[in-house]
Design an enzyme around this catalytic site. Structure first.
Site, PDB file in Angstrom:
ATOM      1  N   LYS A  85       6.575  -1.700   1.405  1.00  0.00           N
ATOM      2  CA  LYS A  85       5.488  -1.122   2.207  1.00  0.00           C
ATOM      3  C   LYS A  85       4.319  -2.093   2.122  1.00  0.00           C
ATOM      4  O   LYS A  85       3.409  -1.940   1.303  1.00  0.00           O
ATOM      5  CB  LYS A  85       5.136   0.278   1.681  1.00  0.00           C
ATOM      6  CG  LYS A  85       4.364   1.097   2.676  1.00  0.00           C
ATOM      7  CD  LYS A  85       4.508   2.572   2.404  1.00  0.00           C
ATOM      8  CE  LYS A  85       3.525   3.405   3.207  1.00  0.00           C
ATOM      9  NZ  LYS A  85       3.484   3.139   4.639  1.00  0.00           N
TER      10      LYS A  85
ATOM     11  N   ARG B 191       7.194   4.189  -5.515  1.00  0.00           N
ATOM     12  CA  ARG B 191       7.450   3.283  -4.398  1.00  0.00           C
ATOM     13  C   ARG B 191       6.444   2.117  -4.387  1.00  0.00           C
ATOM     14  O   ARG B 191       6.782   0.999  -4.030  1.00  0.00           O
ATOM     15  CB  ARG B 191       7.415   4.047  -3.066  1.00  0.00           C
ATOM     16  CG  ARG B 191       7.963   3.221  -1.913  1.00  0.00           C
ATOM     17  CD  ARG B 191       8.190   4.048  -0.676  1.00  0.00           C
ATOM     18  NE  ARG B 191       6.943   4.577  -0.138  1.00  0.00           N
ATOM     19  CZ  ARG B 191       6.874   5.421   0.888  1.00  0.00           C
ATOM     20  NH1 ARG B 191       7.983   5.836   1.493  1.00  0.00           N
ATOM     21  NH2 ARG B 191       5.708   5.871   1.318  1.00  0.00           N
TER      22      ARG B 191
ATOM     23  N   TYR C  50       0.828  -1.208   0.000  1.00  0.00           N
ATOM     24  CA  TYR C  50       0.000   0.000   0.000  1.00  0.00           C
ATOM     25  C   TYR C  50       0.859   1.252   0.000  1.00  0.00           C
ATOM     26  O   TYR C  50       2.071   1.201   0.206  1.00  0.00           O
ATOM     27  CB  TYR C  50      -0.955  -0.007   1.200  1.00  0.00           C
ATOM     28  CG  TYR C  50      -0.338   0.413   2.512  1.00  0.00           C
ATOM     29  CD1 TYR C  50       0.439  -0.464   3.262  1.00  0.00           C
ATOM     30  CD2 TYR C  50      -0.531   1.705   3.004  1.00  0.00           C
ATOM     31  CE1 TYR C  50       1.000  -0.074   4.469  1.00  0.00           C
ATOM     32  CE2 TYR C  50       0.026   2.103   4.215  1.00  0.00           C
ATOM     33  CZ  TYR C  50       0.790   1.212   4.940  1.00  0.00           C
ATOM     34  OH  TYR C  50       1.346   1.614   6.121  1.00  0.00           O
TER      35      TYR C  50
ATOM     36  N   GLU D   3      13.307   2.663  12.932  1.00  0.00           N
ATOM     37  CA  GLU D   3      12.244   3.626  12.636  1.00  0.00           C
ATOM     38  C   GLU D   3      11.076   3.400  13.574  1.00  0.00           C
ATOM     39  O   GLU D   3      11.064   2.466  14.368  1.00  0.00           O
ATOM     40  CB  GLU D   3      11.796   3.482  11.176  1.00  0.00           C
ATOM     41  CG  GLU D   3      11.248   2.095  10.863  1.00  0.00           C
ATOM     42  CD  GLU D   3      10.828   1.934   9.406  1.00  0.00           C
ATOM     43  OE1 GLU D   3      10.625   2.937   8.701  1.00  0.00           O
ATOM     44  OE2 GLU D   3      10.686   0.770   8.984  1.00  0.00           O
TER      45      GLU D   3
HETATM   46  N1  PDD Z   1       3.534   5.282   6.928  1.00  0.00           N
HETATM   47  N2  PDD Z   1       8.268   3.978   8.126  1.00  0.00           N
HETATM   48  C1  PDD Z   1       7.136   3.258   8.158  1.00  0.00           C
HETATM   49  C2  PDD Z   1       7.154   1.908   8.787  1.00  0.00           C
HETATM   50  C3  PDD Z   1       5.956   3.782   7.603  1.00  0.00           C
HETATM   51  O1  PDD Z   1       4.839   3.054   7.635  1.00  0.00           O
HETATM   52  C4  PDD Z   1       5.978   5.089   7.037  1.00  0.00           C
HETATM   53  C5  PDD Z   1       4.757   5.692   6.415  1.00  0.00           C
HETATM   54  C6  PDD Z   1       7.186   5.804   7.029  1.00  0.00           C
HETATM   55  C7  PDD Z   1       7.294   7.181   6.431  1.00  0.00           C
HETATM   56  O2  PDD Z   1       7.128   7.178   5.046  1.00  0.00           O
HETATM   57  P1  PDD Z   1       6.573   8.456   4.264  1.00  0.00           P
HETATM   58  O3  PDD Z   1       7.379   9.615   4.704  1.00  0.00           O
HETATM   59  O4  PDD Z   1       6.824   8.112   2.835  1.00  0.00           O
HETATM   60  O5  PDD Z   1       5.126   8.607   4.606  1.00  0.00           O
HETATM   61  C8  PDD Z   1       8.309   5.214   7.572  1.00  0.00           C
HETATM   62  C9  PDD Z   1       2.323   5.764   6.313  1.00  0.00           C
HETATM   63  C10 PDD Z   1       2.082   7.210   6.516  1.00  0.00           C
HETATM   64  C11 PDD Z   1       1.167   4.897   6.757  1.00  0.00           C
HETATM   65  O6  PDD Z   1       1.419   3.817   7.269  1.00  0.00           O
HETATM   66  O7  PDD Z   1       0.029   5.250   6.530  1.00  0.00           O
END
Ligand code: PDD
Length: 307
Positions: A149, A50, A31, A182
């Protein structure tokens, strides 16, 4: 609300997926979460890129090309009259008999949900949020690479449960080797103190963040922050860090698409102020959002500008 399901929009009440969907049965899917500001999907190209990267790493064919994905997103926003929104795009392996073999599923399930964006409470930005370093370790990149993701979020959910049990908002995970990675849905940054002030602007400290090599999702927000930190003359270190590095930091903040730049006021027992570098980078991020026009022309054709 209208939801985009496979080939078009359907009312939310009809947006149903089979109990045999391998996304449901095995978390087999991927997703992206995107944010829409004033009718424009921020960093749309990067998110779509991505999405394809995640898909390719799990050998999942997305049943749409880039242009079709973008237009499906804007169609969903238009149908729901949304200008400030979040978009969640999910692609699962699809319907198939029980069994892990991806070939059991003939057609991936493609879903776009878009809804009004509800802002995080202002106090989170003003005072910062509480964070813990979880006992749950981040998935090894050699096992399930966090760069995928995926719909498989139990690793993160276990850490989130720990955070909630300890009265914290977010949890940061270490990897199996004890290095910081993270948060459960975000990337982490911190500033090391006691470094001589930099010539430009006299801001001290080094902005630190775990490297992709530690096993993280390389966030799109993270990349923007690293670029604007460099453009503002800050010293940056992407690398391997231990718990103590964060405990000894002068500032800590987290980033993601929906939170943007969110300050942290506490990690375990250690407290932090919302510091100047956090404030600077939060402001810089807001500027990037304001100046962003990628895909804007597409949107402005379908949604009138506010009067
Ligand atoms: N989450 N690390 C993880 C595990 C994440 O799930 C996310 C983003 C990020 C940051 O990625 P970005 O800056 O591209 O949003 C880092 C999204 C917001 C979610 O789970 O909805």
């Amino acid at each position: 609300m209208l939801v985009y399901l496979n080939k078009g929009l359907v009312p939310a009440s009809d947006a149903k997926v089979s109990v045999f969907d391998h996304g449901f049965l095995y978390g087999d899917g991927i997703y992206e979460t995107m944010r829409v500001y004033d009718g424009v999907v921020f960093m749309l190209d990067e998110h779509v890129k991505r999405l394809y990267r995640s898909a390719s790493r799990i050998r999942l064919g997305i049943p749409k090309n880039i242009a079709e994905i973008k237009s499906a997103i804007y169609e969903t926003l238009k149908a729901n009259s949304l200008r400030n929104a979040y978009v969640r795009l999910t692609v699962s392996r699809g319907y198939g008999p029980i069994g892990l073999d991806p070939e059991l599923c003939k057609e991936p399930t493609f879903v776009i949900i878009a809804d009004e964006f509800r802002e995080y409470p202002e106090k989170y930005y003003k005072n910062g949020i509480k964070l813990i370093i979880a006992g749950t370790r981040r998935n090894l990149k050699e096992a399930v690479n966090p760069q995928i993701k995926s719909l498989n979020f139990l690793n993160n959910i276990l850490a989130k449960i720990e955070a909630k049990q300890k009265g914290a908002y977010e949890a940061v995970m270490l990897n199996a080797r004890g290095y910081l990675t993270e948060g459960t849905i975000c990337n982490i940054f911190f500033v090391t103190p006691h470094i001589p002030p930099l010539s430009r602007g006299g801001r001290g400290g080094v902005l630190c963040t775990p490297s992709v090599d530690c096993g993280i999702l390389d966030g799109i927000t993270r990349k923007i922050i690293l670029e604007s930190a460099a453009a503002n003359g800050l010293k940056i270190k992407e690398g391997k860090f231990k718990k103590d590095d964060i405990y000894n930091a002068s500032e800590v903040f987290i980033t993601n698409t929906t939170m943007e730049v969110m300050p942290v006021c506490k990690v375990d027992g250690k407290r932090y102020k919302v510091g100047p570098i956090t404030k600077l980078l939060r402001g810089e991020y807001k500027k990037q959002v304001m100046n962003y026009s990628g895909g804007g022309s597409v949107m402005r054709k379908v949604l009138p500008l506010p009067s």
